[in-house]
Design a protein around this motif. Structure first.
Motif, PDB file in Angstrom:
ATOM      1  N   ARG A 106       0.925  -1.521   0.134  1.00 28.50           N
ATOM      2  CA  ARG A 106      -0.008   0.055   0.062  1.00 28.50           C
ATOM      3  C   ARG A 106       1.077   1.528  -0.541  1.00 28.50           C
ATOM      4  O   ARG A 106       2.374   1.036   0.369  1.00 28.50           O
ATOM      5  N   PHE A 107       0.616   2.431  -0.776  1.00 25.11           N
ATOM      6  CA  PHE A 107       1.244   3.287  -0.471  1.00 25.11           C
ATOM      7  C   PHE A 107       0.267   4.455  -0.117  1.00 25.11           C
ATOM      8  O   PHE A 107      -0.511   4.477  -0.696  1.00 25.11           O
ATOM      9  N   ILE A 108       1.349   5.665   0.358  1.00 19.45           N
ATOM     10  CA  ILE A 108       0.364   6.068   1.420  1.00 19.45           C
ATOM     11  C   ILE A 108       1.615   7.542   1.184  1.00 19.45           C
ATOM     12  O   ILE A 108       2.367   7.754   1.904  1.00 19.45           O
ATOM     13  N   GLY A 109       0.574   8.458   1.354  1.00 15.52           N
ATOM     14  CA  GLY A 109       1.306  10.280   1.142  1.00 15.52           C
ATOM     15  C   GLY A 109       2.001  10.611   2.775  1.00 15.52           C
ATOM     16  O   GLY A 109       1.586  10.148   3.841  1.00 15.52           O
ATOM     17  N   LEU A 110       2.855  10.684   2.914  1.00 14.38           N
ATOM     18  CA  LEU A 110       3.974  11.282   4.550  1.00 14.38           C
ATOM     19  C   LEU A 110       3.218  12.365   4.285  1.00 14.38           C
ATOM     20  O   LEU A 110       3.263  13.831   4.014  1.00 14.38           O
ATOM     21  N   GLY A 111       2.135  11.797   5.442  1.00 12.30           N
ATOM     22  CA  GLY A 111       1.384  13.536   5.917  1.00 12.30           C
ATOM     23  C   GLY A 111       0.381  13.389   5.680  1.00 12.30           C
ATOM     24  O   GLY A 111      -0.263  12.423   5.936  1.00 12.30           O
ATOM     25  N   ASN A 112      -0.550  14.788   5.773  1.00 12.79           N
ATOM     26  CA  ASN A 112      -2.106  14.287   5.715  1.00 12.79           C
ATOM     27  C   ASN A 112      -2.189  14.345   4.305  1.00 12.79           C
ATOM     28  O   ASN A 112      -1.433  14.701   3.519  1.00 12.79           O
ATOM     29  N   ALA A 113      -3.850  14.210   3.874  1.00 11.73           N
ATOM     30  CA  ALA A 113      -4.509  14.206   2.631  1.00 11.73           C
ATOM     31  C   ALA A 113      -3.880  15.577   2.139  1.00 11.73           C
ATOM     32  O   ALA A 113      -3.828  15.369   0.551  1.00 11.73           O
ATOM     33  N   VAL A 132      -6.237   1.740  -8.049  1.00 10.09           N
ATOM     34  CA  VAL A 132      -6.139   2.110  -7.038  1.00 10.09           C
ATOM     35  C   VAL A 132      -6.613   1.525  -5.722  1.00 10.09           C
ATOM     36  O   VAL A 132      -6.309   1.912  -4.690  1.00 10.09           O
ATOM     37  N   ASP A 133      -6.478   0.592  -5.830  1.00  5.85           N
ATOM     38  CA  ASP A 133      -6.446  -0.703  -4.821  1.00  5.85           C
ATOM     39  C   ASP A 133      -5.132  -0.604  -3.802  1.00  5.85           C
ATOM     40  O   ASP A 133      -5.289  -0.649  -2.481  1.00  5.85           O
ATOM     41  N   LEU A 134      -4.687   0.099  -4.437  1.00  2.02           N
ATOM     42  CA  LEU A 134      -2.786   0.433  -3.224  1.00  2.02           C
ATOM     43  C   LEU A 134      -2.515   1.181  -2.505  1.00  2.02           C
ATOM     44  O   LEU A 134      -1.299   1.481  -2.179  1.00  2.02           O
ATOM     45  N   PHE A 135      -4.347   1.557  -2.512  1.00  8.02           N
ATOM     46  CA  PHE A 135      -3.628   3.201  -2.517  1.00  8.02           C
ATOM     47  C   PHE A 135      -5.137   3.111  -1.364  1.00  8.02           C
ATOM     48  O   PHE A 135      -5.988   4.068  -1.449  1.00  8.02           O
ATOM     49  N   PRO A 136      -4.588   3.989   0.295  1.00  2.84           N
ATOM     50  CA  PRO A 136      -5.924   3.516   1.537  1.00  2.84           C
ATOM     51  C   PRO A 136      -6.658   5.088   0.978  1.00  2.84           C
ATOM     52  O   PRO A 136      -6.473   6.254   0.210  1.00  2.84           O
ATOM     53  N   ASP A 137      -7.608   4.566   1.295  1.00  2.67           N
ATOM     54  CA  ASP A 137      -8.714   6.262   1.251  1.00  2.67           C
ATOM     55  C   ASP A 137      -8.816   6.376   1.938  1.00  2.67           C
ATOM     56  O   ASP A 137      -7.807   6.380   3.573  1.00  2.67           O
ATOM     57  N   SER A 138      -9.232   7.536   2.631  1.00  5.61           N
ATOM     58  CA  SER A 138      -9.177   9.057   3.485  1.00  5.61           C
ATOM     59  C   SER A 138      -9.478   8.387   4.695  1.00  5.61           C
ATOM     60  O   SER A 138      -9.004   9.200   6.154  1.00  5.61           O
ATOM     61  N   SER A 139     -10.016   7.357   5.229  1.00  6.32           N
ATOM     62  CA  SER A 139      -9.709   6.806   6.729  1.00  6.32           C
ATOM     63  C   SER A 139      -9.200   6.040   6.923  1.00  6.32           C
ATOM     64  O   SER A 139      -8.859   5.518   7.882  1.00  6.32           O
ATOM     65  N   GLY A 140      -7.923   5.422   6.259  1.00  3.89           N
ATOM     66  CA  GLY A 140      -6.074   5.438   6.351  1.00  3.89           C
ATOM     67  C   GLY A 140      -6.066   3.429   6.989  1.00  3.89           C
ATOM     68  O   GLY A 140      -7.198   2.962   6.546  1.00  3.89           O
ATOM     69  N   ASP A 158       2.127  -6.790   3.418  1.00  4.75           N
ATOM     70  CA  ASP A 158       2.149  -7.101   4.777  1.00  4.75           C
ATOM     71  C   ASP A 158       4.105  -5.825   3.339  1.00  4.75           C
ATOM     72  O   ASP A 158       5.229  -5.713   4.067  1.00  4.75           O
ATOM     73  N   HIS A 159       3.320  -5.260   3.172  1.00  5.73           N
ATOM     74  CA  HIS A 159       4.634  -3.362   2.627  1.00  5.73           C
ATOM     75  C   HIS A 159       3.655  -2.577   2.577  1.00  5.73           C
ATOM     76  O   HIS A 159       2.815  -2.554   2.150  1.00  5.73           O
ATOM     77  N   TYR A 160       4.297  -1.438   3.231  1.00  3.44           N
ATOM     78  CA  TYR A 160       3.753   0.090   2.949  1.00  3.44           C
ATOM     79  C   TYR A 160       4.476   0.856   3.113  1.00  3.44           C
ATOM     80  O   TYR A 160       5.801   0.806   3.754  1.00  3.44           O
ATOM     81  N   VAL A 161       4.417   1.458   1.825  1.00  7.48           N
ATOM     82  CA  VAL A 161       5.423   2.616   1.272  1.00  7.48           C
ATOM     83  C   VAL A 161       4.724   4.157   1.497  1.00  7.48           C
ATOM     84  O   VAL A 161       3.456   3.984   1.560  1.00  7.48           O
ATOM     85  N   LEU A 162       5.722   4.348   2.323  1.00 13.17           N
ATOM     86  CA  LEU A 162       5.349   6.130   2.817  1.00 13.17           C
ATOM     87  C   LEU A 162       6.219   6.728   1.591  1.00 13.17           C
ATOM     88  O   LEU A 162       6.953   6.305   1.878  1.00 13.17           O
ATOM     89  N   PHE A 163       4.746   7.645   1.082  1.00 11.14           N
ATOM     90  CA  PHE A 163       5.642   8.452   0.121  1.00 11.14           C
ATOM     91  C   PHE A 163       6.000   9.888   0.514  1.00 11.14           C
ATOM     92  O   PHE A 163       4.819  10.335   0.782  1.00 11.14           O
ATOM     93  N   ILE A 191       6.149  -6.918   9.037  1.00 10.02           N
ATOM     94  CA  ILE A 191       5.472  -6.110   8.602  1.00 10.02           C
ATOM     95  C   ILE A 191       6.600  -4.804   7.550  1.00 10.02           C
ATOM     96  O   ILE A 191       7.829  -4.444   8.207  1.00 10.02           O
ATOM     97  N   ARG A 192       6.538  -4.630   6.230  1.00  6.87           N
ATOM     98  CA  ARG A 192       7.996  -3.664   5.395  1.00  6.87           C
ATOM     99  C   ARG A 192       7.588  -2.399   5.872  1.00  6.87           C
ATOM    100  O   ARG A 192       5.671  -1.834   4.646  1.00  6.87           O
ATOM    101  N   VAL A 193       8.136  -1.216   6.055  1.00  2.48           N
ATOM    102  CA  VAL A 193       7.893   0.566   5.769  1.00  2.48           C
ATOM    103  C   VAL A 193       8.957   0.712   5.408  1.00  2.48           C
ATOM    104  O   VAL A 193       9.833   1.297   6.033  1.00  2.48           O
ATOM    105  N   SER A 194       9.155   1.358   3.750  1.00  4.36           N
ATOM    106  CA  SER A 194       9.834   1.688   3.402  1.00  4.36           C
ATOM    107  C   SER A 194       9.404   3.616   3.344  1.00  4.36           C
ATOM    108  O   SER A 194       8.286   3.398   3.672  1.00  4.36           O
TER     109      SER A 194
END
Length: 329
Positions: A106-113, A132-140, A158-163, A191-194
């Motif tokens: 899952r790809f997540i923006g670093l910081g708020n939306a 779009v399934d790889l990007f969590p919605d606003s509910s986190g 098993d892998h979160y990528v903070l971008f 769980i791996r977090v990048s």
């Protein structure tokens, strides 16, 4: 001689504006920005700095988003698959395993939306043809169950990528590590977090590597100390004309930037010793980064404030405006 030098700088800036800066800085705007400075000597030095400004526009940012996915996510994932399977060169098998691995990412923006990292995820998804399934919605990514129990919404990930687009001092990434990565690891330490970024200063990246809980930290473009404007190895003052003096330019920046950044921190509610500490550490850019860099969507506050400042508290005309974060309405 100085006049001829300034004419050459204006020609250089004109070319940059037409080819790289997306026509954002035409001559009337340059003249208005130079009017912030008192003397002709100051204006000449400021113009020299501007001629060295690095701007990354729409096209360049999109290309860097492709590079980030390919070089910092896909290639390492493929290498891991190969190493885990006797260095296999079976392309069909590798591609099949990569698809499986990506579905668990899952790809997540670093910081708020509303911040730039999350903003650029839209382009990141487009440019790399991602679901779009790889990007969590606003509910986190967390479920808050009864009491204080915290669980992950998707247990098979098993892998979160903070971008993020930019890492200057590394402070934000470390803070986000404390707030988010710690919680993920508490639920499942496997769980791996990048943390992947488009740009990072060398020191900022090193700080995130040493002080955060990310398993992997990297950036597409790393800025070493030569990009720090007044560093002893600064690239900007090597082989420059004799009448351009680095110490004089630093003195100008300190003089003009100090009241600009002070107004920012006063507005944020800082006072006394805390205010003085913040001013001292940010007069030449947040984290004392002293950069000359900007992007199509914003100018980082790690860049010299004379470039981007645009607040009501001080009269200053910016050349590459920054849209500051507002925390208190």
């Amino acid at each position: 001689m100085t006049q001829l030098f300034e004419e050459e700088l204006h020609k250089k800036i004109k070319i940059l504006n037409e080819t790289t800066w997306e026509s954002k800085v035409k001559k009337p705007k340059i003249i208005k920005w130079l009017d912030n400075f008192k003397t002709q000597e100051e204006k000449s030095h400021a113009l020299f700095l501007l001629s060295n400004f690095m701007y990354f526009g729409n096209i360049q940012i999109r290309q860097l988003l492709i590079s980030l996915y390919r070089d910092l996510f896909k290639y390492p994932a493929v290498e891991k698959i190969r190493l885990g399977n006797d260095n296999t060169t079976d392309i069909s098998f590798i591609n099949e395993q990569f698809v499986i691995a990506q579905k668990k990412t899952r790809f997540i923006g670093l910081g708020n939306a509303s911040e730039s990292g999350a903003h650029l995820l839209y382009w990141f998804r487009q440019e790399n043809g991602l679901s779009v399934d790889l990007f969590p919605d606003s509910s986190g990514i967390f479920n808050f169950e009864s009491g204080e129990t915290l669980t992950l919404k998707e247990m098979d990930v098993d892998h979160y990528v903070l971008f993020d687009d930019f890492c200057g001092s590394g402070r934000q990434a470390c803070t986000y590590s404390d707030e988010i990565v710690t919680k993920i690891k508490a639920i499942n330490p496997n769980i791996r977090v990048s943390c992947l970024m488009l740009f990072a200063t060398k020191k900022g990246k090193e700080r995130v590597v040493k002080k955060s809980k990310f398993d992997f930290v990297d950036a597409v473009v790393e800025l070493d100390d030569s990009f720090k404007c007044f560093d002893s190895n600064s690239r900007y003052f090597q082989n420059c004309p004799d009448h351009i003096d680095k110490e004089f330019m630093k003195k100008i920046c300190m003089e003009y930037c100090e009241p600009l950044v002070r107004s920012v921190w006063v507005k944020e509610g800082f006072e006394g010793e805390k205010l003085e500490k913040m001013v001292q550490g940010t007069t030449l850019g947040f984290g004392d980064c002293q950069l000359l860099i900007g992007f199509y969507h914003n100018t980082p506050n790690n860049t010299l404030p004379i470039i981007w400042y645009d607040e009501k508290e001080e009269t200053w005309f910016p050349i590459f405006k920054r849209f500051n974060k507002i925390y208190n309405s």
